[in-house]
Scaffold this active site. Structure first.
Site, PDB file in Angstrom:
ATOM      1  N   LYS A 240      -0.644  15.796  -7.424  1.00  8.56           N
ATOM      2  CA  LYS A 240       0.561  14.995  -7.218  1.00  8.56           C
ATOM      3  C   LYS A 240       0.240  13.500  -7.249  1.00  8.56           C
ATOM      4  O   LYS A 240      -0.911  13.103  -7.034  1.00  8.56           O
ATOM      5  CB  LYS A 240       1.269  15.406  -5.931  1.00  8.56           C
ATOM      6  CG  LYS A 240       0.437  15.310  -4.683  1.00  8.56           C
ATOM      7  CD  LYS A 240       1.067  16.113  -3.557  1.00  8.56           C
ATOM      8  CE  LYS A 240       0.362  15.761  -2.257  1.00  8.56           C
ATOM      9  NZ  LYS A 240       0.700  16.691  -1.174  1.00  8.56           N
TER      10      LYS A 240
ATOM     11  N   ARG B 137       8.536  20.014   7.523  1.00  9.01           N
ATOM     12  CA  ARG B 137       9.003  19.261   6.353  1.00  9.01           C
ATOM     13  C   ARG B 137       9.690  20.249   5.416  1.00  9.01           C
ATOM     14  O   ARG B 137      10.894  20.325   5.345  1.00  9.01           O
ATOM     15  CB  ARG B 137       7.834  18.575   5.637  1.00  9.01           C
ATOM     16  CG  ARG B 137       7.090  17.561   6.475  1.00  9.01           C
ATOM     17  CD  ARG B 137       6.089  16.790   5.650  1.00  9.01           C
ATOM     18  NE  ARG B 137       5.264  17.652   4.800  1.00  9.01           N
ATOM     19  CZ  ARG B 137       4.219  17.242   4.102  1.00  9.01           C
ATOM     20  NH1 ARG B 137       3.860  15.966   4.124  1.00  9.01           N
ATOM     21  NH2 ARG B 137       3.523  18.065   3.374  1.00  9.01           N
TER      22      ARG B 137
ATOM     23  N   TYR C 191       1.512 -19.608  -6.001  1.00  4.87           N
ATOM     24  CA  TYR C 191       2.896 -19.758  -5.550  1.00  4.87           C
ATOM     25  C   TYR C 191       2.949 -20.336  -4.153  1.00  4.87           C
ATOM     26  O   TYR C 191       2.176 -19.953  -3.270  1.00  4.87           O
ATOM     27  CB  TYR C 191       3.601 -18.402  -5.563  1.00  4.87           C
ATOM     28  CG  TYR C 191       3.941 -17.933  -6.962  1.00  4.87           C
ATOM     29  CD1 TYR C 191       4.774 -18.682  -7.789  1.00  4.87           C
ATOM     30  CD2 TYR C 191       3.430 -16.740  -7.446  1.00  4.87           C
ATOM     31  CE1 TYR C 191       5.092 -18.253  -9.073  1.00  4.87           C
ATOM     32  CE2 TYR C 191       3.740 -16.290  -8.719  1.00  4.87           C
ATOM     33  CZ  TYR C 191       4.571 -17.052  -9.532  1.00  4.87           C
ATOM     34  OH  TYR C 191       4.880 -16.617 -10.789  1.00  4.87           O
TER      35      TYR C 191
ATOM     36  N   MET D  36       1.731 -11.327  -9.097  1.00  2.00           N
ATOM     37  CA  MET D  36       1.921  -9.985  -9.653  1.00  2.00           C
ATOM     38  C   MET D  36       0.703  -9.523 -10.447  1.00  2.00           C
ATOM     39  O   MET D  36       0.269  -8.381 -10.344  1.00  2.00           O
ATOM     40  CB  MET D  36       3.153  -9.964 -10.563  1.00  2.00           C
ATOM     41  CG  MET D  36       3.477  -8.591 -11.105  1.00  2.00           C
ATOM     42  SD  MET D  36       4.864  -8.610 -12.255  1.00  2.00           S
ATOM     43  CE  MET D  36       6.221  -8.967 -11.160  1.00  2.00           C
TER      44      MET D  36
HETATM   45  C1  LIG Z   1      -0.656  16.866  -0.523  1.00  2.00           C
HETATM   46  C2  LIG Z   1      -0.813  18.282  -0.121  1.00  2.00           C
HETATM   47  C3  LIG Z   1      -2.083  18.861  -0.019  1.00  2.00           C
HETATM   48  C4  LIG Z   1      -3.354  18.059  -0.147  1.00  2.00           C
HETATM   49  O1  LIG Z   1      -3.572  17.331   1.034  1.00  2.00           O
HETATM   50  P1  LIG Z   1      -4.896  16.449   1.250  1.00  2.00           P
HETATM   51  O2  LIG Z   1      -4.783  15.994   2.655  1.00  2.00           O
HETATM   52  O3  LIG Z   1      -4.818  15.317   0.276  1.00  2.00           O
HETATM   53  O4  LIG Z   1      -6.056  17.304   0.981  1.00  2.00           O
HETATM   54  C5  LIG Z   1      -2.160  20.214   0.239  1.00  2.00           C
HETATM   55  N1  LIG Z   1      -1.042  20.958   0.412  1.00  2.00           N
HETATM   56  C6  LIG Z   1       0.192  20.434   0.356  1.00  2.00           C
HETATM   57  C7  LIG Z   1       1.365  21.310   0.562  1.00  2.00           C
HETATM   58  C8  LIG Z   1       0.357  19.071   0.098  1.00  2.00           C
HETATM   59  O5  LIG Z   1       1.582  18.547   0.061  1.00  2.00           O
END
Ligand SMILES: *Cc1c(COP(=O)(O)O)cnc(C)c1O
Length: 309
Positions: free
Chosen positions: A2, A96, A212, A260
């Site tokens: 991700k 969550r 700036y 930037m």
């Molecule tokens: C992001 C995530 C992980 C990985 O977590 P880390 O702390 O980066 O190892 C594992 N499982 C789920 C569901 C996540 O959202």
């Protein structure tokens, strides 16, 4: 995978991890699928947020990517659109995403074809009693639904020991050189380093100001370098004040505001530096605060795309 492999780039990371034997590639959003699918079998890609409308469910079915089902509503949607193999997230305390443990017995959930049964730890990076409670709750749901594999541990969870490993672990941070718990400090090496080039040098006279809002004014003649790095690269303004770039061990102070695309540094300590020379950007994940200011996660995921080597 991700957030573009935590800021390091799917195109760089997925082939390496695939060849090293990673068996499932988790992303959060459907928009992240195509980039991973360029390197991995769609059946090995899982979308953590699951489908929230028919188009997303249809996309999963058309591509063969496996959704994570997180609620009764998602389970209904998935079955309505045709269903098939999915993963199932059960909430055991992070509150969550995920069905609650009692919902496991609902018919619509029992009707799912579950590949991996997941839960996610809230405080694995701490010595919290919640870890053992989540482990127990997860063990409690396992016998209640057919599944191929079970998965609980993120990076920090791996360090909690073999009880937390089950069939599949889900490291994120640790893959990218982050140290989620002190037990991992000797095992994990930093893999991302940030550098930036000096693109111009100039001589300031006493009274000349930099950047700036003229936040820095030279008190005496001095030599400075303009460096090709700015907040659009994730080097946020907050890191400018009192901050520095490195030439070897030598700290070169940042002068004035971070722009930037540029910062200006004092070259007084290393007068031989020229345009085209590279400086190192302080980027030591292990020094990052664990839970305050900027975490290792934030340092990685805010790295700008222009920094890819
Ligand atoms: C992001 C995530 C992980 C990985 O977590 P880390 O702390 O980066 O190892 C594992 N499982 C789920 C569901 C996540 O959202």
């Amino acid at each position: 995978m991700k957030a573009d492999a935590y800021g390091l780039g799917i195109n760089t990371c997925v082939p390496v991890l695939r060849d090293a034997g990673a068996s499932v590639f988790f992303v959060a959003h459907w928009s992240e699928v195509a980039a991973v699918a360029a390197h991995a079998d769609p059946a090995t890609i899982a979308v953590l947020h699951g489908p929230i409308n028919a188009a997303e469910a249809d996309y999963a079915i058309a591509t063969g990517v496996i959704p994570v089902i997180n609620s009764i509503g998602q389970a209904q949607l998935w079955q309505e659109r045709g269903g098939g193999l999915c993963h199932l997230m059960v909430d055991t305390g992070i509150n969550r995403l995920g069905i609650s443990a009692p919902q496991i017995s609902e018919l619509i959930i029992q009707a799912l074809k579950v590949d991996t049964l997941l839960s996610h730890l809230a405080s694995a990076d701490e010595d919290s009693g919640l870890n053992a409670r989540q482990l127990e709750a997860f063990r409690g749901v396992l016998p209640q639904i057919a599944h191929r594999r079970a998965s609980l541990a993120n990076s920090a969870g791996i360090a909690l020991g073999p009880d937390y490993a089950f069939d599949l672990t889900r490291p994120g941070l640790a893959l990218y050189g982050g140290i989620a718990r002190p037990e991992l400090a000797g095992t994990i090496r930093q893999v991302a380093h940030v550098g930036a080039a000096i693109i111009q040098t100039r001589e300031l006279s006493a009274g000349d100001s930099v950047g700036y809002n003229s936040e820095f004014t030279a008190g005496a003649p001095m030599r400075v370098g303009t460096v090709s790095l700015g907040y659009a690269d994730g080097f946020l303004r907050a890191r400018g004040k009192g901050g520095f770039m490195l030439h070897g061990e030598t700290e070169l102070a940042i002068l004035g505001k971070v722009s930037m695309d540029m910062i200006v540094v004092d070259l007084g300590k290393v007068p031989e530096l020229r345009a085209g020379d590279w400086l190192e950007v302080p980027f030591v994940l292990r020094n990052a605060a664990q839970q305050s200011t900027v975490s290792q996660y934030e340092l990685l995921t805010t790295l700008g795309r222009r920094l890819r080597g």
